[in-house]
Write a protein that holds these residues in place. Structure first.
Motif, PDB file in Angstrom:
ATOM      1  N   SER A   1     -59.199  50.750 -27.679  1.00 50.14           N
ATOM      2  CA  SER A   1     -59.001  52.203 -27.781  1.00 50.14           C
ATOM      3  C   SER A   1     -60.202  52.910 -27.194  1.00 50.14           C
ATOM      4  CB  SER A   1     -58.800  52.625 -29.242  1.00 50.14           C
ATOM      5  OG  SER A   1     -59.970  52.346 -30.008  1.00 50.14           O
ATOM      6  N   SER A   2     -60.020  54.218 -26.942  1.00 45.01           N
ATOM      7  CA  SER A   2     -61.123  55.058 -26.463  1.00 45.01           C
ATOM      8  C   SER A   2     -60.895  56.471 -26.958  1.00 45.01           C
ATOM      9  CB  SER A   2     -61.212  55.049 -24.935  1.00 45.01           C
ATOM     10  OG  SER A   2     -60.018  55.546 -24.369  1.00 45.01           O
ATOM     11  N   THR A   3     -61.987  57.194 -27.233  1.00 48.93           N
ATOM     12  CA  THR A   3     -61.880  58.562 -27.728  1.00 48.93           C
ATOM     13  C   THR A   3     -61.595  59.506 -26.572  1.00 48.93           C
ATOM     14  OG1 THR A   3     -64.256  58.874 -27.503  1.00 48.93           O
ATOM     15  CG2 THR A   3     -63.450  58.109 -29.637  1.00 48.93           C
ATOM     16  N   ALA A   4     -60.783  60.539 -26.864  1.00 49.13           N
ATOM     17  CA  ALA A   4     -60.458  61.528 -25.839  1.00 49.13           C
ATOM     18  C   ALA A   4     -60.744  62.945 -26.309  1.00 49.13           C
ATOM     19  CB  ALA A   4     -58.986  61.415 -25.445  1.00 49.13           C
ATOM     20  N   ALA A   5     -60.731  63.176 -27.638  1.00 51.75           N
ATOM     21  CA  ALA A   5     -60.938  64.526 -28.152  1.00 51.75           C
ATOM     22  C   ALA A   5     -62.233  64.673 -28.938  1.00 51.75           C
ATOM     23  CB  ALA A   5     -59.753  64.918 -29.058  1.00 51.75           C
TER      24      ALA A   5
ATOM     25  N   ILE B   1     -66.129  59.857 -12.611  1.00 53.43           N
ATOM     26  CA  ILE B   1     -66.334  58.458 -12.986  1.00 53.43           C
ATOM     27  C   ILE B   1     -65.197  57.606 -12.421  1.00 53.43           C
ATOM     28  CG2 ILE B   1     -66.474  56.856 -14.931  1.00 53.43           C
ATOM     29  CD1 ILE B   1     -67.707  59.152 -16.542  1.00 53.43           C
ATOM     30  N   LEU B   2     -65.534  56.462 -11.870  1.00 51.40           N
ATOM     31  CA  LEU B   2     -64.531  55.600 -11.238  1.00 51.40           C
ATOM     32  C   LEU B   2     -63.730  54.795 -12.261  1.00 51.40           C
ATOM     33  CD1 LEU B   2     -66.631  54.303  -8.206  1.00 51.40           C
ATOM     34  CD2 LEU B   2     -64.760  55.955  -8.158  1.00 51.40           C
ATOM     35  N   ALA B   3     -64.396  54.264 -13.290  1.00 53.27           N
ATOM     36  CA  ALA B   3     -63.722  53.433 -14.295  1.00 53.27           C
ATOM     37  C   ALA B   3     -63.311  54.307 -15.478  1.00 53.27           C
ATOM     38  CB  ALA B   3     -64.631  52.297 -14.748  1.00 53.27           C
ATOM     39  N   ASN B   4     -62.130  54.930 -15.371  1.00 50.02           N
ATOM     40  CA  ASN B   4     -61.624  55.793 -16.439  1.00 50.02           C
ATOM     41  C   ASN B   4     -61.101  54.919 -17.575  1.00 50.02           C
ATOM     42  OD1 ASN B   4     -60.408  57.642 -18.089  1.00 50.02           O
ATOM     43  ND2 ASN B   4     -59.147  58.577 -16.500  1.00 50.02           N
ATOM     44  N   PRO B   5     -61.676  55.011 -18.791  1.00 49.36           N
ATOM     45  CA  PRO B   5     -61.237  54.149 -19.895  1.00 49.36           C
ATOM     46  C   PRO B   5     -59.756  54.302 -20.232  1.00 49.36           C
ATOM     47  CG  PRO B   5     -63.290  55.245 -20.436  1.00 49.36           C
ATOM     48  CD  PRO B   5     -62.796  55.879 -19.173  1.00 49.36           C
ATOM     49  N   ALA B   6     -59.185  55.470 -19.938  1.00 47.08           N
ATOM     50  CA  ALA B   6     -57.765  55.673 -20.236  1.00 47.08           C
ATOM     51  C   ALA B   6     -56.879  54.826 -19.328  1.00 47.08           C
ATOM     52  CB  ALA B   6     -57.406  57.145 -20.087  1.00 47.08           C
ATOM     53  N   LYS B   7     -57.405  54.415 -18.183  1.00 43.99           N
ATOM     54  CA  LYS B   7     -56.622  53.628 -17.235  1.00 43.99           C
ATOM     55  C   LYS B   7     -57.078  52.174 -17.135  1.00 43.99           C
ATOM     56  CE  LYS B   7     -55.628  57.662 -14.339  1.00 43.99           C
ATOM     57  NZ  LYS B   7     -55.723  58.248 -12.977  1.00 43.99           N
ATOM     58  N   VAL B   8     -58.222  51.873 -17.725  1.00 44.57           N
ATOM     59  CA  VAL B   8     -58.758  50.510 -17.689  1.00 44.57           C
ATOM     60  C   VAL B   8     -58.226  49.740 -18.889  1.00 44.57           C
ATOM     61  CG1 VAL B   8     -60.833  49.109 -17.862  1.00 44.57           C
ATOM     62  CG2 VAL B   8     -60.812  51.138 -16.408  1.00 44.57           C
ATOM     63  N   SER B   9     -57.661  48.563 -18.644  1.00 44.96           N
ATOM     64  CA  SER B   9     -57.127  47.756 -19.748  1.00 44.96           C
ATOM     65  C   SER B   9     -58.056  46.611 -20.138  1.00 44.96           C
ATOM     66  CB  SER B   9     -55.758  47.195 -19.369  1.00 44.96           C
ATOM     67  OG  SER B   9     -55.839  46.415 -18.181  1.00 44.96           O
ATOM     68  N   HIS B  10     -58.643  45.913 -19.153  1.00 38.61           N
ATOM     69  CA  HIS B  10     -59.511  44.780 -19.426  1.00 38.61           C
ATOM     70  C   HIS B  10     -60.875  44.998 -18.762  1.00 38.61           C
ATOM     71  CE1 HIS B  10     -55.555  43.072 -20.270  1.00 38.61           C
ATOM     72  NE2 HIS B  10     -56.171  42.136 -20.967  1.00 38.61           N
ATOM     73  N   VAL B  11     -61.913  44.466 -19.395  1.00 38.08           N
ATOM     74  CA  VAL B  11     -63.280  44.610 -18.894  1.00 38.08           C
ATOM     75  C   VAL B  11     -64.011  43.294 -19.088  1.00 38.08           C
ATOM     76  CG1 VAL B  11     -63.388  47.078 -19.397  1.00 38.08           C
ATOM     77  CG2 VAL B  11     -64.097  45.425 -21.137  1.00 38.08           C
ATOM     78  N   ILE B  12     -65.183  43.206 -18.480  1.00 37.98           N
ATOM     79  CA  ILE B  12     -66.070  42.071 -18.730  1.00 37.98           C
ATOM     80  C   ILE B  12     -67.398  42.602 -19.255  1.00 37.98           C
ATOM     81  CG2 ILE B  12     -65.002  40.644 -16.946  1.00 37.98           C
ATOM     82  CD1 ILE B  12     -67.458  41.173 -15.192  1.00 37.98           C
ATOM     83  N   VAL B  13     -68.043  41.779 -20.062  1.00 34.79           N
ATOM     84  CA  VAL B  13     -69.358  42.113 -20.621  1.00 34.79           C
ATOM     85  C   VAL B  13     -70.401  41.276 -19.892  1.00 34.79           C
ATOM     86  CG1 VAL B  13     -70.776  42.204 -22.693  1.00 34.79           C
ATOM     87  CG2 VAL B  13     -68.296  42.596 -22.853  1.00 34.79           C
TER      88      VAL B  13
END
Length: 302
Positions: free
Chosen positions: A137-141, A262-274
């Motif tokens: 999840s990610s915050t939007a408001a 910002i290029l990596a919009n969290p609302a559109k990103v599903s998977h990431v790497i750490v």
């Protein structure tokens, strides 16, 4: 005494006349039939003429009845065809809606597969990556821009580690639990990211504005060479983020710098790497300096 409900015909002249007329018509019909039969036997040609005359006399009535029957049948067929067409249209609409949903699902699946493919390629390009996980999840408001990661300390995820997607930098790990971690996004107002322009390595700082954009301020405040379309990447300064990670693209110039998307919009990103911290020793030294600064100031004041 009331008269009986069903009286015999003898008590009513009208009934008697009706019975007499029925008998008379019956006898007359029988006589005519016998006469026509006799004529057909004795004089077939004359009977043929009579039959033709009868056909001509009844032709208009027969024609009218035929037209009425044809029109009625045609109307019935048209009504049946109308309801059949309506039913077929409804079936076609349902089929089209089903196909449209299947097409949308196929497109979404294709996009997801493409993202995962890019992520796997990124994971191969970053051999020291710690974990690959989904953004839950990610915050939007909220006034803060955070996200929740689907891995935690049991997967060796620690505070401060950079989080990135194929599109670019997402943020850094703020705190961890056993199976989840909180990420401070690049767009958060308290996140300052050292960046540089990809074309000429002009150094700057990117500060989140909380709306999917960052405020770009050059280190040399006397100059403002930014223009729309400039790509900003991590510079490696500060030791947290490794250099060369895409961060944002300039969308407009301001008096003091520029605004970048910002290029990596969290609302559109599903998977990431750490990733591991780029220069852990440098980061720990900076953190220690930040802790010791108030103590040194207090001792100097005394």
């Amino acid at each position: 005494m009331a008269p009986p409900k069903h009286r015999r015909p003898g008590f009513s002249k009208r009934a008697q006349y009706s019975i007499f007329a029925s008998y008379l018509l019956g006898i007359l019909g029988a006589v005519i039939g016998l006469l026509l039969l006799a004529i057909s036997i004795i004089d077939p040609r004359g009977f043929s003429i009579l039959r033709t005359i009868g056909a001509e006399a009844t032709a208009p009535v027969s024609k009218s009845l035929t037209e009425v029957g044809g029109a009625t049948g045609s109307i019935g067929e048209e009504i049946a065809a109308y309801f059949a067409a309506a039913s077929k249209n409804a079936d076609m609409k349902r089929e089209l809606e089903k196909n449209r949903i299947e097409i949308l699902e196929a497109r979404a699946l294709k996009q997801e597969n493409e993202r995962l493919k890019r992520l796997l390629e990124l994971n191969e390009d970053v051999p020291d990556s710690i974990a690959m996980a989904r953004l839950i999840s990610s915050t939007a408001a909220s006034s803060r821009r955070m996200a929740t990661l689907g891995v935690g300390s049991t997967s060796e995820v620690q505070s401060g580690q950079p989080v990135r997607a194929p599109e670019g930098l997402v943020g850094r790990v703020l705190e961890t639990g056993p199976t989840t971690a909180r990420i401070l996004l690049v767009s958060d107002g308290q996140n300052v990211t050292p960046v540089k322009r990809a074309s000429d390595e002009l150094p700057a700082f990117a500060t989140g504005l909380g709306d999917g954009t960052v405020d770009i301020r050059p280190i040399n405040l006397g100059t403002n060479p930014f223009k729309g379309g400039d790509l900003l990447i991590t510079s490696g300064s500060g030791g947290l983020y490794s250099p060369g990670i895409p961060v944002a693209v300039v969308i407009r110039k301001t008096e003091t710098g520029a605004i970048a998307r910002i290029l990596a919009n969290p609302a559109k990103v599903s998977h990431v790497i750490v990733q591991p911290i780029f220069q852990a020793e440098t980061v720990r030294q900076i953190e220690q300096d930040e802790i010791n600064r108030p103590i040194n100031e207090l001792e100097g004041g005394e």
